[in-house]
Design a protein around this motif. Structure first.
Motif, PDB file in Angstrom:
ATOM      1  N   ASP A  99       0.837  -1.205   0.000  1.00 34.78           N
ATOM      2  CA  ASP A  99       0.000   0.000   0.000  1.00 34.78           C
ATOM      3  C   ASP A  99       0.868   1.251   0.000  1.00 34.78           C
ATOM      4  O   ASP A  99       1.925   1.264   0.626  1.00 34.78           O
ATOM      5  N   THR A 100       0.385   2.288  -0.679  1.00 31.45           N
ATOM      6  CA  THR A 100       1.040   3.594  -0.673  1.00 31.45           C
ATOM      7  C   THR A 100      -0.037   4.665  -0.540  1.00 31.45           C
ATOM      8  O   THR A 100      -0.977   4.682  -1.335  1.00 31.45           O
ATOM      9  N   PRO A 101       0.062   5.562   0.458  1.00 31.19           N
ATOM     10  CA  PRO A 101      -0.904   6.664   0.547  1.00 31.19           C
ATOM     11  C   PRO A 101      -0.579   7.732  -0.497  1.00 31.19           C
ATOM     12  O   PRO A 101       0.584   8.058  -0.713  1.00 31.19           O
ATOM     13  N   MET A 102      -1.618   8.242  -1.157  1.00 36.50           N
ATOM     14  CA  MET A 102      -1.437   9.261  -2.195  1.00 36.50           C
ATOM     15  C   MET A 102      -2.458  10.384  -1.977  1.00 36.50           C
ATOM     16  O   MET A 102      -3.532  10.156  -1.429  1.00 36.50           O
ATOM     17  N   HIS A 103      -2.109  11.579  -2.427  1.00 33.37           N
ATOM     18  CA  HIS A 103      -3.008  12.728  -2.380  1.00 33.37           C
ATOM     19  C   HIS A 103      -3.807  12.794  -3.668  1.00 33.37           C
ATOM     20  O   HIS A 103      -3.282  12.508  -4.746  1.00 33.37           O
ATOM     21  N   VAL A 104      -5.074  13.192  -3.539  1.00 31.86           N
ATOM     22  CA  VAL A 104      -5.945  13.364  -4.695  1.00 31.86           C
ATOM     23  C   VAL A 104      -6.112  14.861  -4.919  1.00 31.86           C
ATOM     24  O   VAL A 104      -6.697  15.557  -4.095  1.00 31.86           O
ATOM     25  N   GLY A 105      -5.591  15.338  -6.029  1.00 31.54           N
ATOM     26  CA  GLY A 105      -5.658  16.761  -6.347  1.00 31.54           C
ATOM     27  C   GLY A 105      -6.830  17.080  -7.242  1.00 31.54           C
ATOM     28  O   GLY A 105      -7.768  16.287  -7.394  1.00 31.54           O
ATOM     29  N   SER A 106      -6.787  18.238  -7.864  1.00 31.07           N
ATOM     30  CA  SER A 106      -7.872  18.675  -8.726  1.00 31.07           C
ATOM     31  C   SER A 106      -8.061  17.710  -9.886  1.00 31.07           C
ATOM     32  O   SER A 106      -7.096  17.239 -10.496  1.00 31.07           O
ATOM     33  N   GLY A 107      -9.309  17.381 -10.153  1.00 37.38           N
ATOM     34  CA  GLY A 107      -9.636  16.475 -11.247  1.00 37.38           C
ATOM     35  C   GLY A 107      -9.263  15.028 -10.972  1.00 37.38           C
ATOM     36  O   GLY A 107      -9.276  14.196 -11.863  1.00 37.38           O
ATOM     37  N   GLY A 108      -8.879  14.701  -9.732  1.00 34.71           N
ATOM     38  CA  GLY A 108      -8.522  13.331  -9.390  1.00 34.71           C
ATOM     39  C   GLY A 108      -7.067  12.985  -9.593  1.00 34.71           C
ATOM     40  O   GLY A 108      -6.666  11.836  -9.466  1.00 34.71           O
ATOM     41  N   ARG A 109      -6.243  13.982  -9.879  1.00 37.29           N
ATOM     42  CA  ARG A 109      -4.811  13.752 -10.104  1.00 37.29           C
ATOM     43  C   ARG A 109      -4.161  13.173  -8.853  1.00 37.29           C
ATOM     44  O   ARG A 109      -4.269  13.741  -7.767  1.00 37.29           O
ATOM     45  N   LEU A 110      -3.496  12.031  -8.996  1.00 37.37           N
ATOM     46  CA  LEU A 110      -2.826  11.363  -7.883  1.00 37.37           C
ATOM     47  C   LEU A 110      -1.361  11.776  -7.811  1.00 37.37           C
ATOM     48  O   LEU A 110      -0.646  11.692  -8.807  1.00 37.37           O
ATOM     49  N   THR A 111      -0.946  12.225  -6.614  1.00 40.00           N
ATOM     50  CA  THR A 111       0.447  12.602  -6.398  1.00 40.00           C
ATOM     51  C   THR A 111       0.863  12.167  -4.999  1.00 40.00           C
ATOM     52  O   THR A 111       0.027  11.996  -4.115  1.00 40.00           O
ATOM     53  N   LEU A 112       2.147  12.006  -4.804  1.00 37.43           N
ATOM     54  CA  LEU A 112       2.657  11.623  -3.492  1.00 37.43           C
ATOM     55  C   LEU A 112       2.513  12.771  -2.500  1.00 37.43           C
ATOM     56  O   LEU A 112       2.194  12.565  -1.336  1.00 37.43           O
ATOM     57  N   PHE A 113       2.736  13.997  -2.968  1.00 39.36           N
ATOM     58  CA  PHE A 113       2.625  15.182  -2.124  1.00 39.36           C
ATOM     59  C   PHE A 113       1.425  16.008  -2.572  1.00 39.36           C
ATOM     60  O   PHE A 113       1.066  15.987  -3.748  1.00 39.36           O
ATOM     61  N   PRO A 114       0.818  16.774  -1.668  1.00 39.97           N
ATOM     62  CA  PRO A 114      -0.341  17.586  -2.053  1.00 39.97           C
ATOM     63  C   PRO A 114       0.047  18.664  -3.051  1.00 39.97           C
ATOM     64  O   PRO A 114       1.165  19.167  -3.026  1.00 39.97           O
ATOM     65  N   GLU A 115      -0.899  18.980  -3.925  1.00 41.19           N
ATOM     66  CA  GLU A 115      -0.662  20.064  -4.880  1.00 41.19           C
ATOM     67  C   GLU A 115      -0.735  21.383  -4.129  1.00 41.19           C
ATOM     68  O   GLU A 115      -1.542  21.550  -3.225  1.00 41.19           O
ATOM     69  N   THR A 116       0.116  22.318  -4.496  1.00 40.48           N
ATOM     70  CA  THR A 116       0.142  23.630  -3.863  1.00 40.48           C
ATOM     71  C   THR A 116       0.015  24.692  -4.945  1.00 40.48           C
ATOM     72  O   THR A 116       0.299  24.429  -6.113  1.00 40.48           O
TER      73      THR A 116
END
Length: 116
Positions: A81-98
């Motif tokens: 398992d890996t936790p991921m951030h969900v940004g605008s439009g569902g974009r998955l990234t390791l770190f939050p979008e800023t």
């Protein structure tokens, strides 16, 4: 909407180890297919579950492969398992979008203010 960068996403799973595992599996299966003239398989499965009420998901990533051998086959699978951030439009990234990719916090958010 900016879609998830697939290469970056796979490279971030399990700190890059998952991408290496996929490469290893592909090579082993390809070698077994050529050496034994039989069909092999590599299967990658992603399952996502929201983390509490946050904008994060746990990405469960499973790799399973079957290598043909002279007298049958051998298989292996791994699941992590890996936790991921969900940004605008569902974009998955390791770190939050800023707002600014190079600056996570503003000066006003600094825990210690500069002395004047």
């Amino acid at each position: 909407m900016k879609a998830t960068n697939t290469a970056e996403f796979i490279g971030e799973l399990n700190a890059g180890v998952f991408a290496n595992q996929i490469g290893h599996a592909l090579s082993e299966v390809a070698a077994g297919v050529v050496d034994n003239k039989k069909v092999g398989t590599v299967t990658v499965t992603f399952t996502m579950k929201q983390i509490a009420d946050s904008h994060q998901v746990t990405v469960n990533h499973k790799l399973a492969y079957k290598v043909p051998t002279k007298r049958g086959s051998r298989s292996e699978d791994t699941t992590l398992d890996t936790p991921m951030h969900v940004g605008s439009g569902g974009r998955l990234t390791l770190f939050p979008e800023t707002p600014h990719a190079d600056q996570m916090f503003s000066r006003e958010d600094a825990p210690i203010h500069a002395k004047s």
